[in-house]
Design a protein around this motif. Sequence first.
Motif, short mmCIF file in Angstrom:
data_model
loop_
_atom_site.label_atom_id
_atom_site.label_comp_id
_atom_site.label_asym_id
_atom_site.label_seq_id
_atom_site.Cartn_x
_atom_site.Cartn_y
_atom_site.Cartn_z
N ASN A 117 37.87 46.63 23.92
CA ASN A 117 37.31 45.84 25.29
C ASN A 117 37.22 44.44 25.17
OD1 ASN A 117 35.02 45.49 23.58
ND2 ASN A 117 33.71 46.37 24.74
N ARG A 118 38.05 43.83 24.21
CA ARG A 118 38.09 42.36 24.23
C ARG A 118 38.52 41.72 25.43
NH1 ARG A 118 39.98 39.14 19.27
NH2 ARG A 118 40.15 36.99 20.24
N ALA A 119 39.31 42.53 26.40
CA ALA A 119 39.80 41.72 27.54
C ALA A 119 38.52 41.79 28.65
CB ALA A 119 40.76 42.58 28.35
N VAL A 120 37.62 42.74 28.43
CA VAL A 120 36.30 42.44 29.30
C VAL A 120 35.65 41.46 28.89
CG1 VAL A 120 34.39 44.09 29.90
CG2 VAL A 120 36.45 45.22 29.29
N HIS A 121 35.46 41.09 27.73
CA HIS A 121 34.63 39.97 27.21
C HIS A 121 35.37 38.52 27.93
CE1 HIS A 121 31.81 41.65 24.02
NE2 HIS A 121 32.81 42.48 23.97
N GLU A 122 36.62 38.49 28.03
CA GLU A 122 37.33 37.54 28.54
C GLU A 122 37.26 37.54 30.05
OE1 GLU A 122 41.95 35.39 28.67
OE2 GLU A 122 41.55 37.32 27.46
N VAL A 123 37.53 38.58 30.85
CA VAL A 123 37.31 38.59 32.07
C VAL A 123 35.88 37.98 32.56
CG1 VAL A 123 36.47 40.79 32.71
CG2 VAL A 123 38.03 39.73 34.00
N MET A 124 35.01 38.09 32.02
CA MET A 124 33.62 37.52 32.40
C MET A 124 33.60 35.81 32.45
SD MET A 124 31.68 40.11 32.60
CE MET A 124 31.63 41.85 31.85
N ALA A 125 34.75 35.36 31.85
CA ALA A 125 34.68 33.94 32.14
C ALA A 125 35.53 33.61 33.40
CB ALA A 125 35.69 33.33 31.04
N HIS A 126 36.15 34.51 33.95
CA HIS A 126 37.15 34.44 35.20
C HIS A 126 36.36 35.00 36.39
CE1 HIS A 126 40.53 33.24 32.96
NE2 HIS A 126 40.13 33.96 31.96
N LEU A 127 35.27 35.68 36.29
CA LEU A 127 34.33 36.25 37.18
C LEU A 127 34.00 35.20 38.33
CD1 LEU A 127 33.00 39.02 38.50
CD2 LEU A 127 31.29 38.41 37.01
N ARG A 128 34.00 35.89 39.56
CA ARG A 128 33.43 34.97 40.66
C ARG A 128 32.58 35.78 41.52
NH1 ARG A 128 35.21 31.90 37.89
NH2 ARG A 128 36.77 30.24 37.89
N PRO A 129 31.36 35.19 42.27
CA PRO A 129 30.42 36.25 42.90
C PRO A 129 31.01 36.90 44.07
CG PRO A 129 29.55 33.79 42.68
CD PRO A 129 30.94 33.87 42.12
N GLY A 130 30.77 38.14 44.01
CA GLY A 130 31.42 38.95 44.77
C GLY A 130 32.69 39.70 44.38
N ASP A 131 32.99 39.47 43.17
CA ASP A 131 34.21 40.35 42.81
C ASP A 131 33.70 41.61 42.32
OD1 ASP A 131 35.96 38.04 42.99
OD2 ASP A 131 35.70 37.48 40.72
N VAL A 132 34.65 42.52 42.50
CA VAL A 132 34.43 43.87 41.75
C VAL A 132 35.30 43.90 40.46
CG1 VAL A 132 34.97 46.42 42.04
CG2 VAL A 132 34.00 45.14 43.83
N LEU A 133 34.62 44.13 39.46
CA LEU A 133 35.64 44.15 38.09
C LEU A 133 36.01 45.37 38.02
CD1 LEU A 133 32.94 42.57 35.62
CD2 LEU A 133 35.07 41.73 36.10
N VAL A 134 37.35 45.50 37.66
CA VAL A 134 38.00 46.69 37.64
C VAL A 134 38.60 46.59 35.85
CG1 VAL A 134 40.10 48.05 38.14
CG2 VAL A 134 38.90 46.41 40.02
N LEU A 135 37.92 47.54 35.37
CA LEU A 135 38.24 47.50 33.82
C LEU A 135 39.08 48.91 33.62
CD1 LEU A 135 34.47 46.95 32.91
CD2 LEU A 135 36.36 45.28 33.32
N THR A 136 40.38 48.73 32.95
CA THR A 136 41.04 50.07 32.54
C THR A 136 41.96 49.85 31.21
OG1 THR A 136 42.54 51.50 33.35
CG2 THR A 136 43.11 49.23 34.07
N MET A 137 42.52 50.77 30.78
CA MET A 137 43.12 50.52 29.65
C MET A 137 44.81 51.28 29.90
SD MET A 137 41.52 53.20 26.85
CE MET A 137 39.71 52.58 27.18
N PRO A 138 45.60 51.03 29.01
CA PRO A 138 46.71 51.91 29.16
C PRO A 138 46.61 53.55 29.48
CG PRO A 138 47.27 50.09 27.53
CD PRO A 138 45.50 50.31 27.92
N GLU A 139 45.81 54.07 28.52
CA GLU A 139 45.75 55.44 28.63
C GLU A 139 44.31 55.67 28.66
OE1 GLU A 139 46.18 59.50 26.25
OE2 GLU A 139 47.41 57.88 25.45
N PRO A 140 43.82 55.96 30.00
CA PRO A 140 42.07 56.38 30.22
C PRO A 140 41.62 57.11 29.20
CG PRO A 140 43.12 56.01 32.14
CD PRO A 140 44.39 56.18 31.32
N ARG A 141 40.76 56.93 28.40
CA ARG A 141 39.96 57.73 27.52
C ARG A 141 38.69 57.53 27.57
NH1 ARG A 141 44.78 57.84 23.31
NH2 ARG A 141 43.70 56.09 22.07
#
Length: 209
Positions: A55-79
């Motif tokens: 989930n390193r990318a989840v930490h990174e995406v927080m720096a790009h988040l803007r109000p009103g966004d829906v965060l979509v968190l996924t990985m190559p093979e959902p587990r």
Amino acid sequence: MSAVDAAAELAAAGVATVYEAGGRVGLLDEDFEPVLPGAKVAGPARIALCGQDDNRAVHEVMAHLRPGDVLVLTMPEPRPVALLGDLLATQAKVGGAAGVLVNASVRDVAELRELGLPVWTRWRRVRGATKDHRGSIDVPVTIGGTTIAPGDLVVLDDDGAMAVPAGAVDKTLEAVRARLEKEAGLRDRWLAGELSYDAYGMRAEDEKR
């Protein structure tokens, strides 16, 4: 119409209506469970494509988040690996996320409910993610047979999740309004005692057979 107003209107209409009005396309055809039942959310996708079980990318995406966004968190093979817990969700709420879609697991469910941030998840599992792979931010991803590009509107409610391409929002809104008007008329007829079995001609067809 502003993007904020468009998102609010689609959220109010709900996943089922937007899906039907839009031609039955865009469904994220997986079981997504709302942590906060009753929540209705829509907003532009802010995407984190994580490394596998990471989930390193989840930490990174927080720096790009803007109000009103829906965060979509996924990985190559959902587990069932936890990409989101209460600490990352706290960052998402402070950053103004409208909601979070987790195509994996969440944990700290009681704390997530207390936080009040609408979250949808495939699984609830405490199995931890690594933080070794950077992953990618704001790239197209495919979930449940639907490709979501950055900025596409993601609609979430108790029925699940779907995405509307950014370029199709105005057309979809027109179709949604027409469907809602039609459904209101039908609802009045059903409340008055009329049956869809008759109104749609199914009884007549069946009795001919």
